[in-house]
Write a protein that holds these residues in place. Structure first.
Motif: not given
Length: 119
Positions: A32-41, A43-46, A60-69, A104-109
């Motif tokens: 559960p600690d890994k799942v919590a890390h995954f979910v919390v980050f 949300i942070q990226a989102l 929204i059209a710029a790639r830097h937004t989806f890379i920077a977060a 954090a990567l999941l924040g993009i989709p």
């Protein structure tokens, strides 16, 4: 503002001494600690993507937004992992950093899904 509040929440949780953390032994098989890390980050990226776009709607059209977060979220996760080495009962774990970064990567989709549903 919301990404900063969320980051403070993450920091508060991750810098609690190990003895203060709740025991979830019945769920140890699910890590559960890994799942919590995954979910919390995720949300942070989102939240970061949303804040970047609110600040500059054309980004929204710029790639830097989806890379920077996710990059900023992952760096934050790494700094938190390093800070945990000073907290009793806590340690630096590469598996936590991996869960942070993948979340954090999941924040993009997540953002794209929410944006398309809301449009």
């Amino acid at each position: 503002m919301l990404p900063a509040v969320w980051a403070a929440f993450i920091l508060l949780l991750t810098l609690m001494p190990g003895s203060s953390l709740p025991s979830l032994t019945f769920m140890d098989a699910f890590r559960p600690d890994k799942v919590a890390h995954f979910v919390v980050f995720a949300i942070q990226a989102l939240l970061l993507i949303t804040a970047f776009i609110k600040h500059n709607p054309r980004s929204i059209a710029a790639r830097h937004t989806f890379i920077a977060a996710p990059v900023l979220s992952s760096v934050f996760g790494m700094l938190i992992e390093l800070a945990q080495t000073t907290v009793p009962g806590r340690s630096y774990e590469l598996a936590d950093l991996l869960a942070d970064s993948l979340g954090a990567l999941l924040g993009i989709p997540l953002f794209i899904l929410i944006y398309r549903v809301g449009a």
